[in-house]
Design an enzyme around this catalytic site. Structure first.
Site, PDB file in Angstrom:
ATOM      1  N   LYS A 135      -2.699   6.606   1.383  1.00  0.00           N
ATOM      2  CA  LYS A 135      -2.589   6.971   2.657  1.00  0.00           C
ATOM      3  C   LYS A 135      -1.549   8.399   2.631  1.00  0.00           C
ATOM      4  CE  LYS A 135      -2.190   4.857   7.185  1.00  0.00           C
ATOM      5  NZ  LYS A 135      -3.340   5.062   7.746  1.00  0.00           N
ATOM      6  N   GLU A 191     -16.086   6.369   4.915  1.00  0.00           N
ATOM      7  CA  GLU A 191     -15.409   5.875   5.978  1.00  0.00           C
ATOM      8  C   GLU A 191     -15.254   7.202   7.102  1.00  0.00           C
ATOM      9  OE1 GLU A 191     -11.065   5.009   5.440  1.00  0.00           O
ATOM     10  OE2 GLU A 191     -10.904   6.498   3.729  1.00  0.00           O
ATOM     11  N   ARG A 209       0.827  -1.135   0.225  1.00  0.00           N
ATOM     12  CA  ARG A 209      -0.132   0.027   0.077  1.00  0.00           C
ATOM     13  C   ARG A 209       0.818   1.171   0.070  1.00  0.00           C
ATOM     14  NH1 ARG A 209      -4.519   0.286   4.544  1.00  0.00           N
ATOM     15  NH2 ARG A 209      -2.772   0.937   5.778  1.00  0.00           N
TER      16      ARG A 209
HETATM   17  N1  PLP Z   1      -9.186   4.333   6.799  1.00  0.00           N
HETATM   18  C1  PLP Z   1      -8.131   5.306   7.129  1.00  0.00           C
HETATM   19  C2  PLP Z   1      -8.380   6.695   6.700  1.00  0.00           C
HETATM   20  C3  PLP Z   1      -7.201   4.938   7.899  1.00  0.00           C
HETATM   21  O1  PLP Z   1      -6.226   5.958   8.345  1.00  0.00           O
HETATM   22  C4  PLP Z   1      -6.893   3.748   8.224  1.00  0.00           C
HETATM   23  C5  PLP Z   1      -5.618   3.518   9.155  1.00  0.00           C
HETATM   24  O2  PLP Z   1      -4.711   2.994   8.476  1.00  0.00           O
HETATM   25  C6  PLP Z   1      -7.784   2.764   7.935  1.00  0.00           C
HETATM   26  C7  PLP Z   1      -8.909   3.031   7.395  1.00  0.00           C
HETATM   27  C8  PLP Z   1      -7.596   1.162   8.462  1.00  0.00           C
HETATM   28  O3  PLP Z   1      -6.611   0.680   7.447  1.00  0.00           O
HETATM   29  P1  PLP Z   1      -5.819  -0.624   7.928  1.00  0.00           P
HETATM   30  O4  PLP Z   1      -6.731  -1.614   8.582  1.00  0.00           O
HETATM   31  O5  PLP Z   1      -4.874  -0.871   7.051  1.00  0.00           O
HETATM   32  O6  PLP Z   1      -5.024   0.044   9.267  1.00  0.00           O
HETATM   33  C1  COI Z   2      -3.730   3.409  11.707  1.00  0.00           C
HETATM   34  O1  COI Z   2      -4.810   2.700  11.949  1.00  0.00           O
HETATM   35  O2  COI Z   2      -2.865   2.759  11.565  1.00  0.00           O
HETATM   36  C2  COI Z   2      -3.959   4.560  11.218  1.00  0.00           C
HETATM   37  O3  COI Z   2      -3.044   5.150  10.551  1.00  0.00           O
HETATM   38  C3  COI Z   2      -5.101   5.430  11.749  1.00  0.00           C
HETATM   39  C4  COI Z   2      -4.376   6.618  12.390  1.00  0.00           C
HETATM   40  C5  COI Z   2      -5.671   7.706  12.166  1.00  0.00           C
HETATM   41  C6  COI Z   2      -4.024   6.435  13.744  1.00  0.00           C
END
Ligand code: PLP
Ligand code: COI
Length: 359
Positions: free
Chosen positions: A200, A236, A98
């Site tokens: 991200k 989200e 990612r």
């Molecule tokens: N959506 C956003 C905007 C996020 O910052 C995060 C955190 O990483 C997620 C979703 C969840 O992603 P993940 O499950 O890969 O941590």
């Molecule tokens: C994560 O879950 O790793 C994120 O990057 C979310 C962040 C808002 C703490």
């Protein structure tokens, strides 16, 4: 065999029992400086060899690309201590991939996926004393990030970059752990149609800072963003994807080109379908479906959020409550939470390739 592994794990831990003196169970989601971080520099079109350093400060030119035009992206994953004493991470290859996608979108150089995973392992290993013990409720949060580091004044990508990995011990993202939270429909957008919502990029989070402070000032835990083009579909929250459960137990996950492809969400869809035998719908979800009371449960999922149950959503004067999750985590969210964390903490068998053992 299992016993031998268990003993070895305990011995190793016993030997290095210089775990930091931290009240692990009272940690929130905050930054605490740990001993080592990884640094690699990109110059003259190539990555230099990365290294661990004790220096937590970054010194860059006043006109660095990240400072002027926010050219940065990051990742988030965690290191866990398993029931049998190993230190592991969860699907780091997906975070590496990612970040590659984020870098390509932001015209930044890609840090090779295999070296990325190795760098994460090296950083966690060096900070072993900061990895929370099994059962403490805390974990070591790992934050890989990259930014444009040389001076640019015309609007263009930098030529030089720094890739770093910091770690910090954390507890639950929302105060109260798995206590259901209240979120509100946001009047602000975090991502534009055809913009950067699917990667991200640090700038997405800058976009959400006013919105989150405004939500907190008004007594809400988080913002629920609707699709910026029509404001009719669930996207989200600021830091997590959304999970919904229909009254018949079907898991429904919003699909959109402008949300982050959460690794937790993708893992939960697999768990629901392949392990728990649930029905799953991945599709556009109209907020009207919430208004009509079609869902029994709601939750937020992500590395930081794990699964945080949502009790209610406030929408301009009207509050919609989820009947099976308003006082306590609902039964479906609980089952998903127990299975996911069971896999991460080594209590349940993991699907092939999900657990990366560090020590
Ligand atoms: N959506 C956003 C905007 C996020 O910052 C995060 C955190 O990483 C997620 C979703 C969840 O992603 P993940 O499950 O890969 O941590
Ligand atoms: C994560 O879950 O790793 C994120 O990057 C979310 C962040 C808002 C703490």
């Amino acid at each position: 065999m299992m016993r031998a592994m268990l003993c070895a794990g305990q011995e190793r831990q016993g030997f290095k029992m210089e775990k930091k003196q931290i009240d692990w169970s009272s940690l929130g989601f905050g930054y605490q400086q740990t001993d080592y971080r990884y640094v690699a520099n990109y110059k003259n079109g190539a990555w230099e060899e990365g290294t661990l350093t004790r220096d937590a400060n970054v010194v860059i030119n006043e006109c660095a690309g990240v400072l002027q035009y926010s050219q940065s992206c990051f990742e988030g994953l965690k290191a866990y201590t398993t029931e049998d004493g190993h230190i592991v991470t969860f699907r780091p290859d997906l975070n590496a991939q990612r970040m590659k996608d984020s870098c390509e979108w932001l015209e930044m150089p890609v840090y090779p996926v295999d070296k990325w995973v190795e760098a994460v392992k090296m950083t966690v290993k060096a900070n072993e004393a900061w990895v929370a013990p099994y059962g403490s409720g805390a974990t070591l949060y790992i934050r890989p990030y990259m930014f444009g580091s040389n001076a640019v004044i015309g609007v263009k990508p930098a030529d030089e970059y720094q890739f770093r990995i910091l770690t910090t011990p954390v507890g639950p993202y929302f105060k109260g752990g798995v206590k259901p939270i209240t979120i509100r429909i946001s009047d602000f957008d975090r991502a534009a149609p055809h913009g950067t919502g699917h990667i991200k990029a640090g700038l997405n989070y800058a976009m959400s800072l006013h919105a989150i402070m405004d939500a907190h000032r008004n007594g809400f835990d988080e913002n629920l963003y609707l699709d910026p083009a029509t404001r009719t579909k669930i996207e989200e929250t600021g830091g997590a994807n959304v999970l919904l459960v229909k009254k018949d137990g079907t898991l429904v996950v919003p699909k959109s080109g402008s949300i982050l492809p959460s690794i937790t969400r993708r893992s939960l869809v697999y768990i629901a379908q392949e392990i728990l035998g649930m029905k799953v719908e991945e599709r556009e979800v109209l907020f009207d479906e919430v208004r009509k009371g079609e869902f029994a449960e709601c939750g937020l999922c992500g590395t930081a959020a794990v699964i945080s149950p949502v009790a209610r959503i406030y929408d301009h004067g009207t509050t919609y409550e989820f009947p099976d999750g308003k006082d306590d985590i609902g039964p479906v969210m609980k089952k998903l939470y127990d299975t996911l964390t069971g896999i991460q903490m080594g209590r349940l068998e993991a699907p092939e390739g999900w657990i990366c053992v560090i020590d």
